[in-house]
Scaffold this motif. Structure first.
Motif, PDB file in Angstrom:
ATOM      1  N   TYR A 215       0.899  -1.382  -0.073  1.00 40.97           N
ATOM      2  CA  TYR A 215       0.005  -0.123  -0.004  1.00 40.97           C
ATOM      3  C   TYR A 215       0.718   1.314  -0.072  1.00 40.97           C
ATOM      4  O   TYR A 215       2.036   1.195   0.374  1.00 40.97           O
ATOM      5  CB  TYR A 215      -0.792  -0.103   1.149  1.00 40.97           C
ATOM      6  N   GLN A 216       0.381   2.401  -0.469  1.00 41.32           N
ATOM      7  CA  GLN A 216       0.752   3.682  -0.271  1.00 41.32           C
ATOM      8  C   GLN A 216      -0.013   4.411   0.846  1.00 41.32           C
ATOM      9  O   GLN A 216      -1.367   4.263   0.980  1.00 41.32           O
ATOM     10  CB  GLN A 216       0.898   4.428  -1.553  1.00 41.32           C
ATOM     11  N   LEU A 217       0.553   5.288   1.562  1.00 42.94           N
ATOM     12  CA  LEU A 217      -0.017   5.769   2.694  1.00 42.94           C
ATOM     13  C   LEU A 217       0.031   7.267   2.342  1.00 42.94           C
ATOM     14  O   LEU A 217       0.850   7.983   1.980  1.00 42.94           O
ATOM     15  CB  LEU A 217       0.609   6.069   3.885  1.00 42.94           C
ATOM     16  N   ILE A 218      -1.323   8.095   2.198  1.00 40.95           N
ATOM     17  CA  ILE A 218      -1.407   9.523   1.544  1.00 40.95           C
ATOM     18  C   ILE A 218      -1.924  10.300   2.771  1.00 40.95           C
ATOM     19  O   ILE A 218      -2.593  10.010   3.575  1.00 40.95           O
ATOM     20  CB  ILE A 218      -2.744   9.369   0.788  1.00 40.95           C
ATOM     21  N   GLN A 219      -1.123  11.544   2.979  1.00 44.25           N
ATOM     22  CA  GLN A 219      -1.347  12.450   4.019  1.00 44.25           C
ATOM     23  C   GLN A 219      -1.811  13.689   3.247  1.00 44.25           C
ATOM     24  O   GLN A 219      -1.238  14.130   2.525  1.00 44.25           O
ATOM     25  CB  GLN A 219      -0.164  12.844   4.833  1.00 44.25           C
ATOM     26  N   TYR A 220      -2.904  14.189   3.552  1.00 37.76           N
ATOM     27  CA  TYR A 220      -3.645  15.293   3.203  1.00 37.76           C
ATOM     28  C   TYR A 220      -3.310  16.705   3.647  1.00 37.76           C
ATOM     29  O   TYR A 220      -3.176  16.755   4.849  1.00 37.76           O
ATOM     30  CB  TYR A 220      -5.126  15.273   3.201  1.00 37.76           C
ATOM     31  N   THR A 221      -3.126  17.612   2.989  1.00 35.69           N
ATOM     32  CA  THR A 221      -2.500  18.841   3.458  1.00 35.69           C
ATOM     33  C   THR A 221      -3.714  19.705   3.971  1.00 35.69           C
ATOM     34  O   THR A 221      -4.890  19.790   3.562  1.00 35.69           O
ATOM     35  CB  THR A 221      -2.349  19.959   2.051  1.00 35.69           C
ATOM     36  N   PRO A 222      -3.315  20.016   5.143  1.00 41.24           N
ATOM     37  CA  PRO A 222      -4.272  21.102   6.098  1.00 41.24           C
ATOM     38  C   PRO A 222      -4.822  22.061   5.501  1.00 41.24           C
ATOM     39  O   PRO A 222      -4.048  22.814   4.826  1.00 41.24           O
ATOM     40  CB  PRO A 222      -3.739  21.182   7.395  1.00 41.24           C
ATOM     41  N   THR A 223      -6.132  22.452   5.884  1.00 40.77           N
ATOM     42  CA  THR A 223      -6.846  23.706   5.242  1.00 40.77           C
ATOM     43  C   THR A 223      -6.887  24.700   6.460  1.00 40.77           C
ATOM     44  O   THR A 223      -7.754  25.579   6.182  1.00 40.77           O
ATOM     45  CB  THR A 223      -7.951  23.381   4.217  1.00 40.77           C
ATOM     46  N   GLU A 259     -11.447  19.738   5.922  1.00 38.92           N
ATOM     47  CA  GLU A 259     -12.045  21.119   5.994  1.00 38.92           C
ATOM     48  C   GLU A 259     -12.663  21.343   7.441  1.00 38.92           C
ATOM     49  O   GLU A 259     -12.924  22.303   7.981  1.00 38.92           O
ATOM     50  CB  GLU A 259     -13.107  21.322   4.944  1.00 38.92           C
ATOM     51  N   GLN A 260     -12.934  20.293   8.080  1.00 39.48           N
ATOM     52  CA  GLN A 260     -13.435  20.096   9.495  1.00 39.48           C
ATOM     53  C   GLN A 260     -12.235  19.920  10.484  1.00 39.48           C
ATOM     54  O   GLN A 260     -12.348  20.007  11.717  1.00 39.48           O
ATOM     55  CB  GLN A 260     -14.226  18.857   9.745  1.00 39.48           C
ATOM     56  N   ARG A 557       2.363  17.968  10.676  1.00 37.01           N
ATOM     57  CA  ARG A 557       0.985  18.082  10.184  1.00 37.01           C
ATOM     58  C   ARG A 557       0.927  18.540   8.593  1.00 37.01           C
ATOM     59  O   ARG A 557      -0.008  18.224   8.191  1.00 37.01           O
ATOM     60  CB  ARG A 557       0.118  18.958  11.024  1.00 37.01           C
ATOM     61  N   VAL A 558       2.019  18.985   8.136  1.00 32.84           N
ATOM     62  CA  VAL A 558       1.989  19.312   6.822  1.00 32.84           C
ATOM     63  C   VAL A 558       2.823  18.238   5.964  1.00 32.84           C
ATOM     64  O   VAL A 558       3.880  17.861   6.312  1.00 32.84           O
ATOM     65  CB  VAL A 558       2.615  20.812   6.289  1.00 32.84           C
ATOM     66  N   PRO A 559       2.010  17.542   4.848  1.00 32.75           N
ATOM     67  CA  PRO A 559       2.684  16.332   4.357  1.00 32.75           C
ATOM     68  C   PRO A 559       4.076  16.588   3.822  1.00 32.75           C
ATOM     69  O   PRO A 559       4.388  17.876   3.080  1.00 32.75           O
ATOM     70  CB  PRO A 559       1.868  16.136   3.123  1.00 32.75           C
ATOM     71  N   GLY A 560       5.144  15.974   4.347  1.00 31.26           N
ATOM     72  CA  GLY A 560       6.556  16.061   3.491  1.00 31.26           C
ATOM     73  C   GLY A 560       7.353  16.786   4.679  1.00 31.26           C
ATOM     74  O   GLY A 560       8.584  17.170   4.431  1.00 31.26           O
TER      75      GLY A 560
END
Length: 578
Positions: A215-223, A259-260, A557-560
């Motif tokens: 698998y790959q693990l994706i981290q989403y960018t906070p808004t 967004e939450q 908390r920010v990807p990368g």
């Protein structure tokens, strides 16, 4: 002088002709039934449709013959009493031609009346155990849908009209569509080229921050400036692409969560190839779910994570929670949410009808050379569960009318299949689905540790779809009986997909809650309160209550930006590999 009405009348068979040919059709159907019944009696039925032993070995034959006998009687009776035919709404016959022309109105009403009779007699068949009865009803419904006059050019006024107006171009175009689908090995449900993963699907910004052969693990960018301290990991089913939860922006559960103020991670399973053809339950639990949990905890420096398991990934998530509990590591998971997931398959849905010995044998034959089950096999099975909507509707539209199917993101996802490790897939079906071993104490083991669901004390949020035909709500409810920890059950309107993918902005459907302590699903429904719209806000409130603390959306908390460098942009390459 010949009038237009005279010409039209001469172009179509008379009522007497139609009665004759429907009787011929009825005799053909009877022969099909007799052939099927003989094959069952001889122990060589159609693949995947083997019937279990009934108390009386002849019960199914008798019940089937009786049902079809009554149905055949209806062919003559209904043609002489059309006023008694049901005049209900049915999108297959929505076009005005089905009512404006008396011949096609007769065809329509005959079919609907006879369909009702056949389904009624199948429903009332006696002398069968529950599983055999379910098979009879499913087979009858499938046959009734297949025999709809809308599926045949000569009995569909829309097709005849289109053929005359286009001078046959619709049939030529439809033939081309059919040949293309045969070459591709699956039916087309969406106009080609309209959707593309990463362009207008799965577009929530993020990075792949961890990758394994599985698998790959994706981290989403906070808004948001602040985010919940406890992150969320989503485990989608490995039999589908993860972006069912990240479709177009307005439907995306992923985007809404970000967004939450949720730090969200998504597992993107690899479509099976020979490099992972020998994976097992241990791999999906230990080197999949547990590995992702530990990776996120280490990356963010947190003790706990929230988790979501969708469908079959929810089944394995239950095993993961039980494993962690058995090893004294249950505190790694703050909560677990189950989307239409089953752990007890005693009352599973119609998919059980495709788990006969012949089906298992066929899967073995199809994967003998590679150890991989082609994803199109599973797609065809799921299409059969909703044959009217996912097969015959497109036969009429794509092949007979020669039209392009409309763009629909959900159906594009439905056709974007994944390949499966054959050994693990068969083991899942045999051990969990058919054997129902997960609910037995020590019925299965992971990495040598016996699994016992009664050890799970993790707070659970359990979502079921009221109209789910893959994971029926009665089956999803069963987790309430096996897990002793705190639980919240929500019954959502619609089914396996739309019941989950229902953003608040859409204002669609509803959900039911029961704040009491109902003993079963019937009691839950009886005392439930209906709430309009999406259940997502209720889940968010429940999740936040478990761990309300917030932190700044910076650093890891920010990807990368943490100890794990970005490998590539979301949605990653695994989801694009077929």
């Amino acid at each position: 002088m010949t009038t237009e009405s005279d010409t039209t009348a001469a172009a179509f068979p008379s009522l007497e002709d139609w009665q004759h040919w429907t009787q011929v059709m009825g005799r053909a159907q009877q022969m099909l039934l007799e052939t099927w019944a003989d094959s069952w009696k001889s122990g060589d039925p159609a693949p995947g449709l083997k019937l279990p032993n009934a108390p009386d070995p002849m019960a199914m034959l008798t019940a089937g013959a009786e049902a079809w006998g009554k149905g055949l009687e209806a062919w003559g009776q209904m043609l002489g009493g059309m006023a008694a035919a049901a005049d209900r709404k049915d999108k297959r016959f929505a076009a005005p031609e089905w009512r404006d022309n008396p011949v096609f109105d007769t065809i329509r009403q005959s079919y609907l009346a006879i369909s009702d009779q056949l389904m009624k007699t199948a429903d009332q068949a006696e002398g069968l155990d529950s599983e055999a009865h379910q098979r009879l009803k499913f087979l009858t419904a499938s046959f009734v849908d297949a025999m709809s006059p809308s599926n045949f050019a000569l009995t569909n006024p829309q097709v005849l009209k289109a053929t005359m107006e286009s001078r046959g171009e619709n049939l030529l175009t439809g033939l081309r569509h059919m040949l293309d689908d045969m070459k591709a090995g699956q039916m087309t449900h969406v106009a080609k080229g309209h959707f593309e993963v990463g362009r207008n699907l799965a577009t929530t910004p993020g990075k792949v921050i961890h990758e394994t052969p599985l698998y790959q693990l994706i981290q989403y960018t906070p808004t948001t400036e602040k985010v919940l301290e406890t992150p969320l990991i989503v485990f989608p089913p490995w039999i589908n692409r993860f972006y069912i939860l990240d479709l177009t922006a307005e439907k995306s559960f992923v985007r809404w969560c970000v967004e939450q103020g949720i730090t969200l991670f998504m597992v993107s399973w690899k479509s099976a190839d020979e490099s992972i053809k020998d994976v097992t339950l241990d791999d999906y639990v230990l080197r999949g779910q547990v590995d992702a949990i530990d990776t996120v905890r280490d990356l963010l420096g947190v003790e706990q994570v929230h988790t979501i398991g969708y469908c079959v990934a929810g089944t394995t998530l239950a095993a993961t929670l039980a494993l962690l509990a058995a090893r004294g590591q249950a505190d790694k998971v703050a909560s677990a949410t189950f989307f239409t997931a089953q752990v007890d398959f005693a009352h599973a849905g119609d998919l059980r009808l495709f788990l006969g010995d012949e089906t298992m044998g066929l899967l073995g034959q199809l994967s003998a050379d590679t150890g991989i089950v082609d994803g199109r096999v599973m797609a065809s099975t799921f299409n059969l569960l909703r044959g009217r909507d996912l097969i015959w509707n497109y036969v009429t539209n794509n092949y007979l009318l020669g039209k392009e199917p409309p763009p629909f993101d959900l159906l594009h996802w439905n056709g974007d299949v994944t390949n499966l490790p054959a050994g693990w897939h068969r083991d899942y079906l045999e051990t969990l689905y058919k054997g129902n071993k997960l609910v037995e104490e020590g019925g299965i083991s992971v990495d040598g540790t016996p699994i016992d669901l009664k050890r799970i004390e993790t707070p659970l949020y359990i979502q079921a779809g009221r109209e789910d035909h893959i994971a029926p709500p009665q089956s999803v409810w069963k987790i309430m009986d096996h897990v002793p920890g705190p639980k919240r059950f929500v019954l959502a309107g619609s089914g396996h997909i739309a019941g989950v993918v229902n953003p608040p902005s859409a204002g669609k459907y509803q959900y039911w809650l029961n704040e009491g302590e109902p003993k079963d699903l019937d009691a839950f429904i009886e005392g439930a309160t209906e709430h309009k719209g999406s259940w997502w806000p209720d889940w968010l409130a429940w999740l936040t209550e478990r761990a309300p603390k917030k932190v700044d959306a910076k650093g890891a908390r920010v990807p990368g930006k943490g100890k794990r460098q970005a490998i590539e942009d979301a949605p990653g390459r695994y989801v694009k590999t077929r």
